[in-house]
Design a protein around this motif. Sequence first.
Motif, PDB file in Angstrom:
ATOM      1  N   ALA A 144       8.738   5.548  -2.419  1.00  0.00           N
ATOM      2  CA  ALA A 144       7.567   5.679  -1.372  1.00  0.00           C
ATOM      3  C   ALA A 144       7.858   5.062   0.025  1.00  0.00           C
ATOM      4  O   ALA A 144       7.894   5.515   0.920  1.00  0.00           O
ATOM      5  CB  ALA A 144       6.603   4.995  -2.117  1.00  0.00           C
ATOM      6  N   ARG A 158       3.805   1.555  -1.293  1.00  0.00           N
ATOM      7  CA  ARG A 158       4.363   1.669  -2.770  1.00  0.00           C
ATOM      8  C   ARG A 158       3.239   2.353  -3.769  1.00  0.00           C
ATOM      9  O   ARG A 158       3.450   3.011  -4.702  1.00  0.00           O
ATOM     10  CB  ARG A 158       4.707   0.494  -3.209  1.00  0.00           C
ATOM     11  CG  ARG A 158       6.021  -0.051  -2.453  1.00  0.00           C
ATOM     12  CD  ARG A 158       6.835  -1.075  -3.249  1.00  0.00           C
ATOM     13  NE  ARG A 158       8.239  -1.136  -2.728  1.00  0.00           N
ATOM     14  CZ  ARG A 158       8.355  -2.369  -1.762  1.00  0.00           C
ATOM     15  NH1 ARG A 158       7.473  -3.034  -1.595  1.00  0.00           N
ATOM     16  NH2 ARG A 158       9.466  -2.558  -1.242  1.00  0.00           N
ATOM     17  N   GLU A 159       2.068   1.814  -3.562  1.00  0.00           N
ATOM     18  CA  GLU A 159       1.056   2.174  -4.497  1.00  0.00           C
ATOM     19  C   GLU A 159       0.257   3.664  -4.052  1.00  0.00           C
ATOM     20  O   GLU A 159       0.131   4.508  -5.095  1.00  0.00           O
ATOM     21  CB  GLU A 159      -0.518   1.155  -4.154  1.00  0.00           C
ATOM     22  CG  GLU A 159       0.022  -0.153  -4.863  1.00  0.00           C
ATOM     23  CD  GLU A 159      -1.082  -1.274  -4.314  1.00  0.00           C
ATOM     24  OE1 GLU A 159      -2.090  -0.922  -3.860  1.00  0.00           O
ATOM     25  OE2 GLU A 159      -0.747  -2.401  -4.609  1.00  0.00           O
ATOM     26  N   ARG A 160       0.074   3.993  -2.800  1.00  0.00           N
ATOM     27  CA  ARG A 160      -0.377   5.227  -2.430  1.00  0.00           C
ATOM     28  C   ARG A 160       0.304   6.289  -1.592  1.00  0.00           C
ATOM     29  O   ARG A 160      -0.114   7.289  -1.267  1.00  0.00           O
ATOM     30  CB  ARG A 160      -1.739   4.739  -1.629  1.00  0.00           C
ATOM     31  CG  ARG A 160      -2.522   3.889  -2.362  1.00  0.00           C
ATOM     32  CD  ARG A 160      -3.775   3.721  -1.493  1.00  0.00           C
ATOM     33  NE  ARG A 160      -4.514   2.583  -1.970  1.00  0.00           N
ATOM     34  CZ  ARG A 160      -5.573   2.167  -1.359  1.00  0.00           C
ATOM     35  NH1 ARG A 160      -6.210   2.610  -0.395  1.00  0.00           N
ATOM     36  NH2 ARG A 160      -6.420   1.085  -2.011  1.00  0.00           N
ATOM     37  N   GLY A 161       1.508   5.677  -1.047  1.00  0.00           N
ATOM     38  CA  GLY A 161       2.466   6.544  -0.431  1.00  0.00           C
ATOM     39  C   GLY A 161       2.453   6.502   1.190  1.00  0.00           C
ATOM     40  O   GLY A 161       1.670   5.408   1.577  1.00  0.00           O
ATOM     41  N   LEU A 194       0.761  -1.215  -0.094  1.00  0.00           N
ATOM     42  CA  LEU A 194       0.041   0.202  -0.051  1.00  0.00           C
ATOM     43  C   LEU A 194       0.775   1.292   0.206  1.00  0.00           C
ATOM     44  O   LEU A 194       0.501   2.348  -0.821  1.00  0.00           O
ATOM     45  CB  LEU A 194      -1.000  -0.016   1.309  1.00  0.00           C
ATOM     46  CG  LEU A 194      -2.162  -1.120   1.161  1.00  0.00           C
ATOM     47  CD1 LEU A 194      -2.769  -1.166   2.513  1.00  0.00           C
ATOM     48  CD2 LEU A 194      -3.251  -0.611  -0.042  1.00  0.00           C
ATOM     49  N   GLY A 202      -1.702   7.245   2.410  1.00  0.00           N
ATOM     50  CA  GLY A 202      -2.679   7.085   1.624  1.00  0.00           C
ATOM     51  C   GLY A 202      -3.457   5.626   1.817  1.00  0.00           C
ATOM     52  O   GLY A 202      -4.186   5.331   0.993  1.00  0.00           O
ATOM     53  N   TRP A 203      -3.608   5.324   3.153  1.00  0.00           N
ATOM     54  CA  TRP A 203      -4.201   3.949   3.177  1.00  0.00           C
ATOM     55  C   TRP A 203      -4.558   3.906   4.841  1.00  0.00           C
ATOM     56  O   TRP A 203      -4.061   4.582   5.823  1.00  0.00           O
ATOM     57  CB  TRP A 203      -3.320   2.911   2.838  1.00  0.00           C
ATOM     58  CG  TRP A 203      -2.070   2.848   3.437  1.00  0.00           C
ATOM     59  CD1 TRP A 203      -0.969   3.650   2.870  1.00  0.00           C
ATOM     60  CD2 TRP A 203      -1.601   2.170   4.568  1.00  0.00           C
ATOM     61  NE1 TRP A 203       0.224   3.462   3.674  1.00  0.00           N
ATOM     62  CE2 TRP A 203      -0.120   2.594   4.735  1.00  0.00           C
ATOM     63  CE3 TRP A 203      -2.030   1.216   5.453  1.00  0.00           C
ATOM     64  CZ2 TRP A 203       0.962   2.030   5.601  1.00  0.00           C
ATOM     65  CZ3 TRP A 203      -1.073   0.785   6.309  1.00  0.00           C
ATOM     66  CH2 TRP A 203       0.198   1.031   6.632  1.00  0.00           C
ATOM     67  N   GLU A 215      -7.806  -1.042   5.498  1.00  0.00           N
ATOM     68  CA  GLU A 215      -7.488  -1.610   3.874  1.00  0.00           C
ATOM     69  C   GLU A 215      -6.300  -2.722   4.105  1.00  0.00           C
ATOM     70  O   GLU A 215      -6.490  -3.464   3.172  1.00  0.00           O
ATOM     71  CB  GLU A 215      -7.011  -0.254   3.228  1.00  0.00           C
ATOM     72  CG  GLU A 215      -7.972   0.521   2.743  1.00  0.00           C
ATOM     73  CD  GLU A 215      -7.533   1.885   2.054  1.00  0.00           C
ATOM     74  OE1 GLU A 215      -7.981   1.768   0.985  1.00  0.00           O
ATOM     75  OE2 GLU A 215      -6.925   2.661   2.741  1.00  0.00           O
TER      76      GLU A 215
END
Length: 284
Positions: free
Chosen positions: A151, A24-27, A22, A30-31, A35
């Motif tokens: 990230a 890597r995907e959203r910073g 997460l 951001g999660w 989740e």
Amino acid sequence: MAKGRYHHGDLRAALLDAAEELVRERGADGWSLREASARVGVSPSAAYHHFASRDALVRALSERLLSRLGDRLADACERAAGESADPSVRERVADPGASGRAAGEDADPDACERVAGEDADPGARDRAAAPHRRLIALGHGYLRWAVEDPAVARLVFGAGATGPDSRVSPHPHDVLTAELDRLADLGALPAASRPGAEFVVWAPIHGLAVLLIDGLIRVEDARAFDLQAERVIRATLNGLCHEPAPAEGWPAVHTTHTDRRRSHLGQEGEQVGPGAGDLLRQAE
């Protein structure tokens, strides 16, 4: 996502894996813990058995990532010199309280002069550079880690990423400390410049990493990247070799990790002045 993503007893590791994905995907921000739980197919209440909050999960992930970085940097140092594991360096990584060259002993002045590659004989220059190859490799490793995984690097760089009770081994700071002790032992770093040198070396390497991942500077290719990294490290070492030490000695610098280590070893250290500690505790 379907359940069964993890094996019985491995939920903690599975949640850390999900959190890393997460990030890597959203910073870094951001999660949520919910989740991460959903990603491995469990309820949030199951996740709370391992992590009381999202902050606790982030802290555990930061500890894992720092340990991984420490391993990467130690391996880079050993590969650079074409060595198998160097027991003396490994011992100092495990116990960074072990001192390098004793205070008052002089470094080899010729070794310091050759840090910048001033010898006209290319063969002699290569031999003179040998003591510093490991430290240069450490800098390369740190920069490549940050650029390849920005990230994750931003998460680890963040204030509060680890805490007083964190256990990180090998810690990147300890790897750097061991390499500088090694240079002092070899006479390639003056004894008077050794105190706090890890912070002097870390600052420009870390600064270059941040400039690169934020896109504030760019390099043309991998070769230019390596040369720029090496230039920063050599310039820093050259400065350390020639700096005049203040009569009262260099001021103490602290991080969360060094305070944690001092507490763990039962040692008492000089306190950082008001305000400075808060600033430097971000450096973990």
